[in-house]
Write a protein that holds these residues in place. Structure first.
Motif, PDB file in Angstrom:
ATOM      1  N   MET A   1      38.151  35.519  30.635  1.00  0.00           N
ATOM      2  CA  MET A   1      38.788  34.522  31.493  1.00  0.00           C
ATOM      3  C   MET A   1      37.930  33.250  31.481  1.00  0.00           C
ATOM      4  O   MET A   1      36.748  33.295  31.174  1.00  0.00           O
ATOM      5  CB  MET A   1      38.937  35.046  32.923  1.00  0.00           C
ATOM      6  N   LYS A   2      38.566  32.144  31.838  1.00  0.00           N
ATOM      7  CA  LYS A   2      37.858  30.865  31.838  1.00  0.00           C
ATOM      8  C   LYS A   2      37.520  30.474  33.266  1.00  0.00           C
ATOM      9  O   LYS A   2      38.378  30.478  34.148  1.00  0.00           O
ATOM     10  CB  LYS A   2      38.707  29.779  31.189  1.00  0.00           C
ATOM     11  N   VAL A   3      36.252  30.166  33.509  1.00  0.00           N
ATOM     12  CA  VAL A   3      35.803  29.647  34.798  1.00  0.00           C
ATOM     13  C   VAL A   3      35.201  28.265  34.562  1.00  0.00           C
ATOM     14  O   VAL A   3      34.972  27.855  33.427  1.00  0.00           O
ATOM     15  CB  VAL A   3      34.761  30.577  35.460  1.00  0.00           C
ATOM     16  N   ILE A   4      34.940  27.566  35.661  1.00  0.00           N
ATOM     17  CA  ILE A   4      34.384  26.221  35.575  1.00  0.00           C
ATOM     18  C   ILE A   4      32.988  26.231  36.192  1.00  0.00           C
ATOM     19  O   ILE A   4      32.833  26.527  37.377  1.00  0.00           O
ATOM     20  CB  ILE A   4      35.266  25.187  36.314  1.00  0.00           C
ATOM     21  N   ILE A   5      31.966  25.930  35.389  1.00  0.00           N
ATOM     22  CA  ILE A   5      30.606  25.784  35.897  1.00  0.00           C
ATOM     23  C   ILE A   5      30.437  24.330  36.341  1.00  0.00           C
ATOM     24  O   ILE A   5      30.581  23.409  35.535  1.00  0.00           O
ATOM     25  CB  ILE A   5      29.547  26.136  34.839  1.00  0.00           C
TER      26      ILE A   5
ATOM     27  N   THR B   1      33.901  27.516  30.867  1.00  0.00           N
ATOM     28  CA  THR B   1      33.144  28.588  30.221  1.00  0.00           C
ATOM     29  C   THR B   1      33.964  29.873  30.194  1.00  0.00           C
ATOM     30  O   THR B   1      34.555  30.250  31.212  1.00  0.00           O
ATOM     31  CB  THR B   1      31.825  28.855  30.983  1.00  0.00           C
ATOM     32  N   GLU B   2      34.011  30.516  29.043  1.00  0.00           N
ATOM     33  CA  GLU B   2      34.689  31.804  28.914  1.00  0.00           C
ATOM     34  C   GLU B   2      33.716  32.928  29.273  1.00  0.00           C
ATOM     35  O   GLU B   2      32.603  32.989  28.740  1.00  0.00           O
ATOM     36  CB  GLU B   2      35.206  32.012  27.488  1.00  0.00           C
ATOM     37  N   ILE B   3      34.134  33.802  30.187  1.00  0.00           N
ATOM     38  CA  ILE B   3      33.325  34.962  30.551  1.00  0.00           C
ATOM     39  C   ILE B   3      34.217  36.203  30.591  1.00  0.00           C
ATOM     40  O   ILE B   3      35.440  36.100  30.568  1.00  0.00           O
ATOM     41  CB  ILE B   3      32.640  34.774  31.932  1.00  0.00           C
ATOM     42  N   THR B   4      33.586  37.382  30.652  1.00  0.00           N
ATOM     43  CA  THR B   4      34.331  38.631  30.765  1.00  0.00           C
ATOM     44  C   THR B   4      34.069  39.254  32.129  1.00  0.00           C
ATOM     45  O   THR B   4      33.095  38.915  32.804  1.00  0.00           O
ATOM     46  CB  THR B   4      33.922  39.623  29.672  1.00  0.00           C
TER      47      THR B   4
ATOM     48  N   ILE C   1      25.196  35.434  32.377  1.00  0.00           N
ATOM     49  CA  ILE C   1      25.745  34.070  32.426  1.00  0.00           C
ATOM     50  C   ILE C   1      24.616  33.057  32.528  1.00  0.00           C
ATOM     51  O   ILE C   1      24.631  32.015  31.863  1.00  0.00           O
ATOM     52  CB  ILE C   1      26.716  33.936  33.618  1.00  0.00           C
ATOM     53  N   LYS C   2      23.603  33.361  33.333  1.00  0.00           N
ATOM     54  CA  LYS C   2      22.447  32.462  33.440  1.00  0.00           C
ATOM     55  C   LYS C   2      21.722  32.342  32.099  1.00  0.00           C
ATOM     56  O   LYS C   2      21.243  31.258  31.735  1.00  0.00           O
ATOM     57  CB  LYS C   2      21.489  32.968  34.516  1.00  0.00           C
ATOM     58  N   GLN C   3      21.634  33.443  31.350  1.00  0.00           N
ATOM     59  CA  GLN C   3      20.986  33.404  30.038  1.00  0.00           C
ATOM     60  C   GLN C   3      21.747  32.486  29.088  1.00  0.00           C
ATOM     61  O   GLN C   3      21.137  31.722  28.323  1.00  0.00           O
ATOM     62  CB  GLN C   3      20.893  34.825  29.474  1.00  0.00           C
ATOM     63  N   ARG C   4      23.066  32.532  29.140  1.00  0.00           N
ATOM     64  CA  ARG C   4      23.878  31.646  28.302  1.00  0.00           C
ATOM     65  C   ARG C   4      23.678  30.190  28.700  1.00  0.00           C
ATOM     66  O   ARG C   4      23.585  29.296  27.847  1.00  0.00           O
ATOM     67  CB  ARG C   4      25.349  32.037  28.415  1.00  0.00           C
TER      68      ARG C   4
ATOM     69  N   LEU D   1      24.595  42.014  39.517  1.00  0.00           N
ATOM     70  CA  LEU D   1      26.014  42.345  39.647  1.00  0.00           C
ATOM     71  C   LEU D   1      26.819  41.681  38.533  1.00  0.00           C
ATOM     72  O   LEU D   1      26.419  40.669  37.974  1.00  0.00           O
ATOM     73  CB  LEU D   1      26.540  41.889  41.006  1.00  0.00           C
ATOM     74  N   ASP D   2      27.982  42.291  38.215  1.00  0.00           N
ATOM     75  CA  ASP D   2      28.857  41.703  37.203  1.00  0.00           C
ATOM     76  C   ASP D   2      30.091  41.111  37.866  1.00  0.00           C
ATOM     77  O   ASP D   2      30.268  41.178  39.085  1.00  0.00           O
ATOM     78  CB  ASP D   2      29.219  42.713  36.114  1.00  0.00           C
ATOM     79  N   MET D   3      30.976  40.529  37.062  1.00  0.00           N
ATOM     80  CA  MET D   3      32.127  39.835  37.608  1.00  0.00           C
ATOM     81  C   MET D   3      33.097  40.775  38.313  1.00  0.00           C
ATOM     82  O   MET D   3      33.822  40.364  39.219  1.00  0.00           O
ATOM     83  CB  MET D   3      32.862  39.066  36.488  1.00  0.00           C
ATOM     84  N   ASP D   4      33.113  42.056  37.926  1.00  0.00           N
ATOM     85  CA  ASP D   4      33.958  43.021  38.629  1.00  0.00           C
ATOM     86  C   ASP D   4      33.495  43.247  40.059  1.00  0.00           C
ATOM     87  O   ASP D   4      34.257  43.723  40.892  1.00  0.00           O
ATOM     88  CB  ASP D   4      33.983  44.362  37.878  1.00  0.00           C
ATOM     89  N   ASP D   5      32.232  42.922  40.345  1.00  0.00           N
ATOM     90  CA  ASP D   5      31.728  43.021  41.718  1.00  0.00           C
ATOM     91  C   ASP D   5      32.179  41.839  42.567  1.00  0.00           C
ATOM     92  O   ASP D   5      31.970  41.838  43.787  1.00  0.00           O
ATOM     93  CB  ASP D   5      30.193  43.093  41.718  1.00  0.00           C
ATOM     94  N   TYR D   6      32.786  40.830  41.923  1.00  0.00           N
ATOM     95  CA  TYR D   6      33.239  39.640  42.632  1.00  0.00           C
ATOM     96  C   TYR D   6      34.714  39.381  42.316  1.00  0.00           C
ATOM     97  O   TYR D   6      35.047  38.506  41.511  1.00  0.00           O
ATOM     98  CB  TYR D   6      32.405  38.422  42.233  1.00  0.00           C
ATOM     99  N   PRO D   7      35.625  40.136  42.934  1.00  0.00           N
ATOM    100  CA  PRO D   7      37.055  39.919  42.666  1.00  0.00           C
ATOM    101  C   PRO D   7      37.540  38.545  43.097  1.00  0.00           C
ATOM    102  O   PRO D   7      38.646  38.143  42.738  1.00  0.00           O
ATOM    103  CB  PRO D   7      37.745  41.034  43.468  1.00  0.00           C
ATOM    104  N   ILE D   8      36.724  37.827  43.893  1.00  0.00           N
ATOM    105  CA  ILE D   8      37.102  36.459  44.269  1.00  0.00           C
ATOM    106  C   ILE D   8      37.003  35.505  43.082  1.00  0.00           C
ATOM    107  O   ILE D   8      37.546  34.401  43.120  1.00  0.00           O
ATOM    108  CB  ILE D   8      36.214  35.944  45.421  1.00  0.00           C
ATOM    109  N   ILE D   9      36.291  35.924  42.020  1.00  0.00           N
ATOM    110  CA  ILE D   9      36.178  35.094  40.816  1.00  0.00           C
ATOM    111  C   ILE D   9      37.322  35.453  39.875  1.00  0.00           C
ATOM    112  O   ILE D   9      37.402  36.568  39.360  1.00  0.00           O
ATOM    113  CB  ILE D   9      34.824  35.305  40.119  1.00  0.00           C
TER     114      ILE D   9
END
Length: 252
Positions: free
Chosen positions: A1-5, A14-17, A25-28, A53-61
């Protein structure tokens, strides 16, 4: 999915999974923008995202969510002489790596474990080299904890009849997101033995929230609907954040 940094007024698509961790994400961002990981803070709706934590831990994202990047000025090496280190936190069936400051206390380490694992703070006893680490003002290094030290977590079985203290009333603040009631701040009083489900029902019955599915967050951790405020470690005066949505992961 695409998010906006969002950083310094600029937006970086930015495309993330869903399986990508905050740390990855910080490493990227470090590779792309040259910003050291230690200087990065990522946040959504004012909530700081936790490295483990990963993105599945944040369903608000979701698709199109804006993630705000704050850059903190740091000295290399740190001017105060302190640095971060990795310790190994060992549970009965697994181990996790946790980054801590050398000046970090035992209680603050328990708070990090609670955020990462959801383990109630009152149930935790931490041991290092056979010695229990007390919840006092001493730092981990004063106990001899260093880089890659192994800290063992024992979980106490708390008897409701003999050991659990009586319920007490908490004054808490419920903060809604900008998509709900224009980011309202709602002071409430509840018993610490009330569940998150009870809190949701109160907000619905008082018509503070419209009928819908909601998730609640305490200290960057998704809260379980059937667990009490005490179980989550909520203290008097703290803020809980509410967002529209549901949690589908079986572990929550």
């Amino acid at each position: 999915m695409k998010v906006i940094i969002v950083v310094s007024g600029h937006e970086l698509p930015t495309e993330i999974t869903r399986q990508e961790t905050v740390l990855e994400i910080k490493q990227r961002l470090e590779q792309f923008l040259g910003i050291p990981i230690s200087s990065q803070t990522l946040a959504v709706y004012g909530l700081e995202l936790v490295d483990g934590l990963d993105m599945d831990d944040y369903p608000i994202i979701t698709e199109g969510t804006k993630i705000h990047l704050t850059i903190e000025a740091t000295d290399y090496p740190p001017s105060n002489g302190y640095s971060k280190m990795q310790v190994v936190v060992k549970f009965p069936t697994r181990k996790i790596n946790v980054q801590v400051d050398q000046t970090e206390t035992v209680h603050s380490l328990k708070e990090k474990i609670h955020i990462l694992e959801g383990t109630p703070i009152p149930r935790m006893s931490l041991f290092f080299s056979g010695t229990e680490l007390e919840d006092d003002f001493r730092s981990l290094t004063e106990y001899g904890v260093g880089e890659s030290s192994e800290i063992v977590v024992f979980l106490k079985n708390i008897s409701r009849q003999r050991h659990e203290p009586p319920s007490r009333r908490l004054g808490i603040v419920v903060q809604t997101s900008s998509s709900l009631l224009n980011a309202a701040t709602i002071p409430l009083e509840m018993k610490d033995t009330c569940t998150v489900g009870d809190l949701r029902q109160m907000l619905l019955s008082r018509k503070i929230l419209p009928a819908d599915d909601y998730i609640f967050i305490h200290k960057q951790r998704l809260m379980r609907c059937d667990c009490s405020l005490r179980w989550h470690g909520v203290e008097n005066g703290e803020t809980l954040y509410v967002f529209r949505g549901t949690v589908t992961r079986g572990s929550l």
